[in-house]
Design an enzyme around this catalytic site. Structure first.
Site, PDB file in Angstrom:
ATOM      1  N   HIS A 213      12.400   6.349  27.770  1.00  0.00           N
ATOM      2  CA  HIS A 213      11.807   6.335  26.753  1.00  0.00           C
ATOM      3  C   HIS A 213      11.242   4.537  26.590  1.00  0.00           C
ATOM      4  O   HIS A 213      11.928   3.675  26.661  1.00  0.00           O
ATOM      5  CB  HIS A 213      12.514   6.626  25.443  1.00  0.00           C
ATOM      6  CG  HIS A 213      12.981   7.919  25.450  1.00  0.00           C
ATOM      7  ND1 HIS A 213      11.942   9.174  25.539  1.00  0.00           N
ATOM      8  CD2 HIS A 213      14.252   8.740  25.800  1.00  0.00           C
ATOM      9  CE1 HIS A 213      12.512  10.360  25.436  1.00  0.00           C
ATOM     10  NE2 HIS A 213      13.752  10.084  25.600  1.00  0.00           N
TER      11      HIS A 213
ATOM     12  N   VAL B  40      41.559  12.474  34.637  1.00  0.00           N
ATOM     13  CA  VAL B  40      42.289  11.526  33.833  1.00  0.00           C
ATOM     14  C   VAL B  40      42.884  12.416  32.612  1.00  0.00           C
ATOM     15  O   VAL B  40      41.957  12.954  32.059  1.00  0.00           O
ATOM     16  CB  VAL B  40      41.421  10.224  33.403  1.00  0.00           C
ATOM     17  CG1 VAL B  40      42.337   9.181  32.448  1.00  0.00           C
ATOM     18  CG2 VAL B  40      41.058   9.442  34.715  1.00  0.00           C
TER      19      VAL B  40
ATOM     20  N   GLU C 217      24.466   9.940  23.646  1.00  0.00           N
ATOM     21  CA  GLU C 217      23.575  10.957  23.715  1.00  0.00           C
ATOM     22  C   GLU C 217      22.275  10.304  24.092  1.00  0.00           C
ATOM     23  O   GLU C 217      22.153   9.214  24.545  1.00  0.00           O
ATOM     24  CB  GLU C 217      23.684  11.878  22.407  1.00  0.00           C
ATOM     25  CG  GLU C 217      23.488  10.971  21.139  1.00  0.00           C
ATOM     26  CD  GLU C 217      22.892  12.026  20.042  1.00  0.00           C
ATOM     27  OE1 GLU C 217      22.019  12.460  20.080  1.00  0.00           O
ATOM     28  OE2 GLU C 217      23.191  11.871  19.040  1.00  0.00           O
TER      29      GLU C 217
HETATM   30  C1  LIG Z   1      19.250  17.884  26.343  1.00  0.00           C
HETATM   31  C2  LIG Z   1      19.247  16.497  26.831  1.00  0.00           C
HETATM   32  C3  LIG Z   1      18.022  15.526  27.094  1.00  0.00           C
HETATM   33  C4  LIG Z   1      18.217  14.525  27.155  1.00  0.00           C
HETATM   34  N1  LIG Z   1      17.102  13.632  27.757  1.00  0.00           N
HETATM   35  C5  LIG Z   1      17.178  12.200  27.827  1.00  0.00           C
HETATM   36  C6  LIG Z   1      16.100  11.443  27.992  1.00  0.00           C
HETATM   37  O1  LIG Z   1      14.913  12.121  28.235  1.00  0.00           O
HETATM   38  N2  LIG Z   1      15.947  10.358  28.174  1.00  0.00           N
HETATM   39  C7  LIG Z   1      17.262   9.822  27.950  1.00  0.00           C
HETATM   40  O2  LIG Z   1      17.467   8.527  27.915  1.00  0.00           O
HETATM   41  N3  LIG Z   1      18.439  10.427  27.591  1.00  0.00           N
HETATM   42  C8  LIG Z   1      18.444  11.736  27.722  1.00  0.00           C
HETATM   43  N4  LIG Z   1      19.503  12.271  27.479  1.00  0.00           N
HETATM   44  C9  LIG Z   1      20.776  11.720  27.297  1.00  0.00           C
HETATM   45  C10 LIG Z   1      21.333  11.370  28.483  1.00  0.00           C
HETATM   46  O3  LIG Z   1      21.379  12.441  29.455  1.00  0.00           O
HETATM   47  C11 LIG Z   1      22.979  10.984  28.332  1.00  0.00           C
HETATM   48  O4  LIG Z   1      23.020  10.038  27.365  1.00  0.00           O
HETATM   49  C12 LIG Z   1      23.616  10.449  29.592  1.00  0.00           C
HETATM   50  O5  LIG Z   1      23.392  11.342  30.540  1.00  0.00           O
HETATM   51  C13 LIG Z   1      25.179  10.428  29.357  1.00  0.00           C
HETATM   52  O6  LIG Z   1      25.563   9.945  30.403  1.00  0.00           O
HETATM   53  P1  LIG Z   1      27.194   9.689  30.744  1.00  0.00           P
HETATM   54  O7  LIG Z   1      27.642   9.408  31.987  1.00  0.00           O
HETATM   55  O8  LIG Z   1      27.878   9.306  29.441  1.00  0.00           O
HETATM   56  O9  LIG Z   1      28.109  11.324  30.680  1.00  0.00           O
HETATM   57  P2  LIG Z   1      28.083  12.261  31.665  1.00  0.00           P
HETATM   58  O10 LIG Z   1      27.022  12.373  32.658  1.00  0.00           O
HETATM   59  O11 LIG Z   1      28.597  13.602  31.029  1.00  0.00           O
HETATM   60  O12 LIG Z   1      29.230  11.697  32.543  1.00  0.00           O
HETATM   61  C14 LIG Z   1      30.473  11.713  32.217  1.00  0.00           C
HETATM   62  C15 LIG Z   1      31.541  12.146  33.598  1.00  0.00           C
HETATM   63  O13 LIG Z   1      32.987  12.062  33.237  1.00  0.00           O
HETATM   64  C16 LIG Z   1      33.667  12.903  33.795  1.00  0.00           C
HETATM   65  N5  LIG Z   1      34.813  13.232  33.308  1.00  0.00           N
HETATM   66  C17 LIG Z   1      35.003  13.966  31.822  1.00  0.00           C
HETATM   67  N6  LIG Z   1      36.331  13.988  31.759  1.00  0.00           N
HETATM   68  C18 LIG Z   1      36.955  13.284  32.558  1.00  0.00           C
HETATM   69  C19 LIG Z   1      38.292  13.111  32.761  1.00  0.00           C
HETATM   70  N7  LIG Z   1      39.143  13.403  32.022  1.00  0.00           N
HETATM   71  N8  LIG Z   1      38.537  12.302  34.066  1.00  0.00           N
HETATM   72  C20 LIG Z   1      37.621  11.908  34.797  1.00  0.00           C
HETATM   73  N9  LIG Z   1      36.248  12.170  34.669  1.00  0.00           N
HETATM   74  C21 LIG Z   1      35.847  12.778  33.564  1.00  0.00           C
HETATM   75  C22 LIG Z   1      32.487  14.229  33.564  1.00  0.00           C
HETATM   76  O14 LIG Z   1      32.854  15.081  34.616  1.00  0.00           O
HETATM   77  C23 LIG Z   1      31.114  13.401  33.954  1.00  0.00           C
HETATM   78  O15 LIG Z   1      30.698  13.542  35.092  1.00  0.00           O
HETATM   79  C24 LIG Z   1      19.485  13.881  27.314  1.00  0.00           C
HETATM   80  C25 LIG Z   1      20.758  14.509  27.083  1.00  0.00           C
HETATM   81  C26 LIG Z   1      20.597  15.810  26.919  1.00  0.00           C
HETATM   82  C27 LIG Z   1      21.869  16.717  26.661  1.00  0.00           C
END
Ligand SMILES: Cc1cc2nc3c(=O)[nH]c(=O)nc-3n(C[C@H](O)[C@H](O)[C@H](O)COP(=O)(O)OP(=O)(O)OC[C@H]3O[C@@H](n4cnc5c(N)ncnc54)[C@H](O)[C@@H]3O)c2cc1C
Length: 483
Positions: free
Chosen positions: A52, A172, A335
């Site tokens: 974005h 974890v 998010e």
């Molecule tokens: C419908 C939708 C549309 C979106 N569109 C956009 C967009 O267009 N542009 C944008 O910038 N953002 C967008 N987002 C937001 C973006 O996708 C997320 O903010 C981002 O992917 C989050 O990444 P993360 O690494 O925090 O989470 P995740 O990708 O969920 O990574 C967390 C990881 O931790 C692991 N995990 C969980 N618990 C444990 C544990 N106990 N021990 C070890 N590992 C663990 C999980 O398996 C996972 O792989 C969107 C989100 C959604 C749902």
């Protein structure tokens, strides 16, 4: 592992891998723990993939601040990761005079050179298929589109290349105090680290609560999508946003980096992290898409999916140190726009750890990642050259996406490599085309088994017990070629 790490990162999503990549620029011992068998297995695998622009940042929020901070990293990230975001630009479509105010706000907020509010005729020149009913549109030249898989995996590969250790399939389950360091407890043992970063996506608030911290549980909000076939390439060139009416940016229509068209997402509460799609939800997505492109060819839908937004009540990111473990940092509520903001989040996390005492000595030997060739995108001469070098380049395993055996083998043997069919799919696009694996889905488990030295029956789709092959129903002629 008795080693003591400087930093342990929990979660191999785009945020965890961006933090690993950023911290790998410094002289540190880093371990990333991921509960699934591959990186990019959580929220990061199912989203719209939009980078974005400044027009869409949210003022007075941490997510807004980190969104802006991230945008200044784009060029460096593209260079170091050897990836290229698609600079599509965007049109935000207004359907009434009342919507004009929002377009004006976007223009003022972004202050982007070349951005302008267009009359319907001008907007139609850019995008001939958009609705005749529009009143005006805001044109923003800065919006980009990423492949969420490519970005997440490139970050992981770059981190690995620069010395980050990855342990996949390691959940974890809690934390323990160990003198001045933290013991990170997993199903299989304990890992020690001076600093720990919890970026576990949908489980991040649960882990924060487990460490004794007071944070509300996350409310997963589902978003559903339609993926249209590559035949529809060229239907739209820009990301098309509606003027939002509720809690999100609304249902959009966007080109993808691979030539498909993505329509979605809607927004609905989800129980128990349920990522199924519903008839009603997909209908809503279709209607939202048709509002922007009335002739949207939904009959060309080749796949549907949904993703879960890990939301907190104030809809902001919460990044804070644990009250019980002073060197444990939690990232909760990441998010949208978490993908866009991932580089900014990584730098911010580095700053927070540094302010608390983590020494950041920049390395002079940081290695730039080179991406592996994509056969489908290569000119004929280059294809021929590669085939001369290795005949695996001449064996097409996925016809829809023209993926070769050489690419599949590389994805299986790279680090962190694919160990599941979904991991393979996210790396090289097998099973992603029109037939959705109807054809290559039968060959891949054998190729995987052969390359990884495993029994075919042990090949899984994604989770530990999601075995892809069941019982034998037919005998395959011995010696029959798989390619
Ligand atoms: C419908 C939708 C549309 C979106 N569109 C956009 C967009 O267009 N542009 C944008 O910038 N953002 C967008 N987002 C937001 C973006 O996708 C997320 O903010 C981002 O992917 C989050 O990444 P993360 O690494 O925090 O989470 P995740 O990708 O969920 O990574 C967390 C990881 O931790 C692991 N995990 C969980 N618990 C444990 C544990 N106990 N021990 C070890 N590992 C663990 C999980 O398996 C996972 O792989 C969107 C989100 C959604 C749902």
């Amino acid at each position: 592992m008795n080693e003591e790490f400087d930093v342990i990162i929990i979660g191999g999503g785009v945020v965890g891998c961006a933090i690993a990549w950023y911290l790998a620029h410094f002289d540190l011992q880093i371990l990333l723990l991921e509960k699934e068998l591959d990186v990019c297995s959580g929220v990061s695998k199912a989203n719209t993939g939009i980078i974005h622009s400044r027009s869409y940042w949210t003022p007075h929020t941490l997510k807004g601040e980190l969104h802006l901070r991230s945008l200044s990293w784009i060029e460096q990230a593209e260079k170091e990761l050897d990836i290229e975001f698609l600079k599509t630009g965007a049109l935000t479509m207004a359907f009434s005079r009342d919507d004009l105010e929002f377009l004006q706000t976007l223009k003022e907020r972004g202050k982007i050179e070349g951005a302008q509010i267009l009359a319907p005729r001008e907007a139609h020149t850019l995008e001939p298929m958009i609705s005749d009913k529009i009143f005006a549109a805001y044109y923003d030249p800065e919006t980009r589109v990423a492949s969420p898989f490519e970005l997440n995996i490139a970050l992981a590969e770059s981190a690995f290349l620069n010395g980050v250790h990855f342990i996949l399939g390691q959940e974890v389950v809690g934390f323990e105090e160990e003198k001045s360091i933290v013991g990170v407890l997993t199903e299989n043992g304990k890992y020690l680290s001076r600093w720990v970063v919890n970026c576990a996506g949908l489980s991040s608030s649960y882990l924060a609560q487990k460490s004794g911290d007071n944070i509300p549980s996350l409310r997963p909000l589902r978003g559903e999508y339609l993926v249209l076939d590559r035949e529809c390439r060229g239907l739209v060139h820009h990301v098309l946003y509606p003027v939002p009416v509720g809690e999100t940016k609304g249902i959009l229509v966007s080109p993808t980096t691979d030539g498909n068209i993505l329509v979605g997402p809607n927004l609905e509460p989800a129980e128990d992290e349920d990522t199924s799609t519903t008839k009603e939800g997909l209908k809503e997505v279709e209607e939202g898409g048709k509002k922007l492109i009335p002739s949207l060819p939904v009959s060309q839908t080749i796949a549907t999916f949904s993703g879960l937004r890990p939301t907190l009540p104030d809809r902001d990111f919460h990044i804070f140190f644990s009250s019980r473990f002073p060197s444990l940092l939690h990232l909760v509520g990441i998010e949208s726009p978490g993908l866009t903001a991932s580089f900014g989040i990584a730098e911010y996390v580095g700053d927070l750890l540094h302010k608390r005492g983590l020494k950041l000595r920049e390395r002079s030997d940081f290695v730039i990642r080179s991406s592996f060739p994509v056969f489908r995108k290569l000119p004929w001469e280059e294809r021929e050259r590669l085939i001369q070098e290795d005949d695996n380049w001449g064996k097409i395993v996925c016809r829809c996406e023209e993926v070769t055996v050489a690419e599949v083998k590389h994805a299986l043997l790279s680090s962190p490599g694919a160990s599941t069919l979904d991991g393979l799919k996210r790396r090289v696009r097998v099973m992603m085309g029109r037939c959705q694996g109807g054809f290559c889905g039968m060959r891949l488990p054998f190729l995987m088994a052969e390359t990884l030295g495993l029994e075919e029956r042990r090949i899984v789709k994604s989770g530990r017990n999601s075995f892809y092959l069941g019982e034998e129903t037919k005998e395959v002629r011995s010696g029959a070629s798989l390619y």
